[in-house]
Design an enzyme around this catalytic site. Structure first.
Site, short mmCIF file in Angstrom:
data_model
loop_
_atom_site.label_atom_id
_atom_site.label_comp_id
_atom_site.label_asym_id
_atom_site.label_seq_id
_atom_site.Cartn_x
_atom_site.Cartn_y
_atom_site.Cartn_z
N GLU A 33 -17.39 -34.84 37.97
CA GLU A 33 -18.51 -35.07 37.07
C GLU A 33 -17.91 -35.25 35.67
O GLU A 33 -17.13 -34.42 35.21
CB GLU A 33 -19.45 -33.86 37.07
CG GLU A 33 -20.64 -34.11 36.17
CD GLU A 33 -21.65 -32.96 36.14
OE1 GLU A 33 -21.50 -31.98 36.89
OE2 GLU A 33 -22.59 -33.07 35.34
N ARG A 259 -10.96 -23.32 46.81
CA ARG A 259 -10.62 -23.85 45.50
C ARG A 259 -9.39 -23.14 44.98
O ARG A 259 -9.03 -22.05 45.44
CB ARG A 259 -11.79 -23.70 44.53
CG ARG A 259 -12.13 -22.25 44.20
CD ARG A 259 -13.45 -22.12 43.45
NE ARG A 259 -13.42 -22.74 42.15
CZ ARG A 259 -14.17 -23.82 41.81
NH1 ARG A 259 -14.96 -24.37 42.70
NH2 ARG A 259 -14.13 -24.30 40.61
N LYS A 269 -15.04 -25.66 34.26
CA LYS A 269 -15.26 -26.53 33.11
C LYS A 269 -16.19 -25.88 32.10
O LYS A 269 -16.04 -26.07 30.90
CB LYS A 269 -15.84 -27.87 33.57
CG LYS A 269 -14.75 -28.87 33.89
CD LYS A 269 -15.33 -30.23 34.15
CE LYS A 269 -15.95 -30.28 35.52
NZ LYS A 269 -16.31 -31.63 35.94
P1 ATP Z 1 -15.73 -26.66 37.60
O1 ATP Z 1 -16.02 -25.46 38.43
O2 ATP Z 1 -14.42 -26.63 36.92
O3 ATP Z 1 -16.86 -27.04 36.68
P2 ATP Z 1 -16.66 -28.68 39.34
O4 ATP Z 1 -16.58 -28.52 40.79
O5 ATP Z 1 -17.99 -28.50 38.74
O6 ATP Z 1 -15.55 -27.82 38.65
P3 ATP Z 1 -16.35 -31.47 39.50
O7 ATP Z 1 -16.09 -32.43 38.42
O8 ATP Z 1 -17.63 -31.53 40.22
O9 ATP Z 1 -16.15 -30.05 38.83
O10 ATP Z 1 -15.13 -31.46 40.52
C1 ATP Z 1 -14.64 -32.61 41.13
C2 ATP Z 1 -13.95 -32.22 42.39
O11 ATP Z 1 -12.89 -31.31 42.14
C3 ATP Z 1 -14.90 -31.56 43.36
O12 ATP Z 1 -14.69 -32.13 44.64
C4 ATP Z 1 -14.49 -30.12 43.33
O13 ATP Z 1 -14.71 -29.49 44.56
C5 ATP Z 1 -13.01 -30.19 42.99
N1 ATP Z 1 -12.58 -28.99 42.31
C6 ATP Z 1 -13.10 -28.47 41.18
N2 ATP Z 1 -12.50 -27.32 40.85
C7 ATP Z 1 -11.56 -27.09 41.80
C8 ATP Z 1 -10.61 -26.05 42.04
N3 ATP Z 1 -10.49 -25.00 41.22
N4 ATP Z 1 -9.80 -26.16 43.12
C9 ATP Z 1 -9.90 -27.22 43.94
N5 ATP Z 1 -10.78 -28.22 43.79
C10 ATP Z 1 -11.62 -28.16 42.74
MG MG Z 2 -19.20 -30.00 40.68
#
Ligand code: ATP
Ligand code: MG
Length: 564
Positions: A33, A259, A269
């Site tokens: 995102e 994760r 984020k």
């Molecule tokens: P955050 O928790 O940092 O806001 P998010 O999942 O909301 O992360 P996205 O931009 O939606 O952020 O993430 C893009 C991709 O990266 C998704 O498929 C998510 O599952 C993966 N991702 C995010 N954080 C991690 C992590 N700590 N380890 C592995 N994969 C991750």
């Molecule tokens: Mg997300």
């Protein structure tokens, strides 16, 4: 193949390929995102998705999941593209946006309404929450649940045309208010949001929810394996519900993995953007941030990040990875690739009394003992030098073997010198200069009489030195798990107040004068450093310490191997 062997996701992909399901190879996607910069957790997901596509002859899409106008921006889109490429993965033409599918998603929603599988609901967001029920109590059906399809269609059309305020109506899937899985209790699939979207502008004022947009974007793109983190396991039945109700075979398969969590680090984020907004760091690319942009500025090579992601592997259970493992991989990579240089960070002036005033000479120094092809360079030597303050002690304790009055040490690549006296500031008593003599018979560092010299220290010729600022970074958090929710206070309470130390002036050997931004070096005995990408200029060079030389991970892993 990745280093840890075949993990459970790769096994699934292999089985699916063997069954002949996907003749064109697997298609994966990385779906960020654009509401912040990518961090090392995202790097794990990028390495997994692009890695699988490369290993099994498939493809990987970079898809921006841009369904939340307001928090998203074109700046984040640019940073994500740049960071993915810098990590070493090139999506090429395969860069997509969920917003590209807004027309399709709208049609899917209309189809659900027509088929009696969705309805426009007039409950307020609070009422929807209150009627959802709990794990032990079923939800309460909305009074609008059995609204005729024509009525829902007309309302949905009006929602689209901007005739209602935000929150007045939502479109909900009609699934099962008594389902043990709360995700299936008539989830919202479209809501009204009157915000400017960074790509569609004001064209839309209704936006699809993540749970709706994500599976259908996967299906539209022909994704075969949709890899996501564990917290989405509960959403999988909903993912499958949308896909099977709206698309034909072959259908994407959602698989969850743990994760990345890392000690002394936050990887969310939301939390990282708070650090930026509250001015606790100097921006998303502050070298203390676990963002890809921060790590790039810190001097961490992309290959070290890829290697790290490979080593931690893919598991089904959450865990906390020790940040010392990342540091270990960075050291290993830089040890092989970074050229050695001499730099004095906390300078103490040294005068070689028996070395002529206006003479200087060039000494040969090895660029990288790990890599003979890196060759040698010349380092100038002269009468006035700088050495590191803590390489000298006037009254040394027993175990201090470096320079002290009356004692000899070797100057790296140069001569054996002997400390004759110290000069002090009359007022403060502080040592301002040390006076030494050199032994001209020891050029290169060896004594012809074979006498033992316990210590070798580094130095820089004062008149030749490059003046520079050097920034030392330490962990941003003092607590091992700063992200863990606490009763009182929050993660910012454990910020390390001493995570940045700026040293100036530091003195570098002259070959560093033309180092390019981003170039990486080992400063002998001090650590790995790189030229700052933002603030360094030829007039005022700035170096960042990437990592120190000492490796605590080697000790940690040896201890855990012994079962201690
Ligand atoms: P955050 O928790 O940092 O806001 P998010 O999942 O909301 O992360 P996205 O931009 O939606 O952020 O993430 C893009 C991709 O990266 C998704 O498929 C998510 O599952 C993966 N991702 C995010 N954080 C991690 C992590 N700590 N380890 C592995 N994969 C991750
Ligand atoms: Mg997300």
């Amino acid at each position: 193949m990745n280093e840890t062997g075949t993990d459970f996701i790769r096994k699934t992909v292999e089985e699916d390929l063997a069954s002949g399901k996907y003749s064109d190879g697997p298609v994966t996607r990385f779906p960020p995102e654009p509401n912040g910069y990518l961090h090392i957790g995202h790097a794990k997901s990028i390495c997994l998705n692009f890695g699988i596509a490369a290993e099994y002859g498939g493809k990987c899409n970079l898809r921006f999941d841009d369904t939340n106008p307001g928090r998203e921006s074109a700046e984040y889109v640019r940073s994500i593209l740049r960071d993915v490429k810098w990590l070493g993965f090139d999506p090429g033409e395969r860069v997509y946006f969920a917003s590209d599918y807004f027309d399709d998603l709208y049609r899917f929603a209309v189809r659900l309404i027509k088929e009696g599988k969705a309805y426009v609901c007039g409950l307020s967001p609070d009422q929807i929450r209150e009627t959802r029920g709990t794990l032990t109590r079923p939800g309460v059906e909305s009074p609008d649940r059995n609204r005729p399809a024509e009525e829902s269609l007309a309302l949905f059309e009006k929602m689209k045309n901007g005739e209602f305020e935000e929150g007045r109506y939502v479109l909900r899937a009609k699934i099962d208010m008594a389902s043990p899985n709360l995700c299936l209790r008539d989830p919202a699939i479209y809501r009204i949001r009157k915000a400017m979207h960074h790509r569609t502008g004001e064209k839309w004022c209704i936006f699809p929810m993540y749970d709706f947009a994500h599976p259908l974007s996967d299906a539209i793109e022909g994704i075969t394996h949709s890899l996501c983190t564990l917290e989405f396991a509960n959403n999988r039945p909903l993912y499958d519900w949308f896909v099977s109700n709206l698309t034909d075979e072959p259908r994407p398969k959602q698989i969850e993995f743990a994760r990345l969590n890392m000690s002394y680090t936050v990887l969310s984020k939301r939390k990282l953007s708070r650090l930026v907004e509250e001015g606790r760091v100097e921006g998303w690319d502050d070298p203390r941030m676990p963002t890809i942009a921060g790590m790039r500025r810190r001097g961490i090579p992309p290959e070290a990040i890829r290697k790290f992601c490979d080593m931690i592997g893919i598991a089904k259970k959450d865990s906390l990875v020790d940040v010392a493992l990342l540091e270990h991989v960075i050291r290993e990579t830089l040890n092989r690739t970074a050229q050695r240089r001499m730099a004095v960070l906390r300078p103490l002036k040294m005068v070689i009394e028996n070395y002529p005033e206006n003479r200087s000479e060039e000494l040969t120094a090895i660029n990288n003992p790990e890599d003979p092809s890196a060759g040698t360079r010349n380092v100038p030597f002269s009468r006035v030098l700088y050495i590191e303050k803590d390489d000298f002690m006037e009254n040394p304790p027993k175990k201090f073997f470096r320079l002290a009055p009356g004692r000899e040490v070797r100057l790296r690549y140069a001569y054996i010198i002997k400390c004759q006296s110290v000069v002090k500031d009359d007022a403060t008593g502080e040592i301002t200069e040390i006076r030494c003599t050199y032994d001209p018979a020891t050029r290169g560092g060896n004594a012809p009489d074979g006498r033992k010299i316990k210590a070798t220290i580094h130095w820089v010729s004062a008149s030749h030195a490059v003046r520079s600022e050097v920034r030392l970074y330490d962990r941003l958090f003092l607590k091992e798990n700063p992200g863990a929710e606490t009763q009182d206070g929050d993660f910012t309470d454990s910020i390390n107040p001493n995570s940045l130390e700026k040293l100036s002036p530091c003195y570098l050997e002259p070959s560093l004068r033309h180092a390019a931004p981003g170039e990486r070096f080992q400063f002998e005995r001090l650590g790995y450093f790189c030229v700052d990408l933002k603030d360094s200029t030829s007039q005022n060079p700035v170096f960042n310490r990437t990592v120190t030389l000492r490796d605590s991970w080697a000790k940690i892993s040896a201890r855990s191997r012994r079962g201690a």
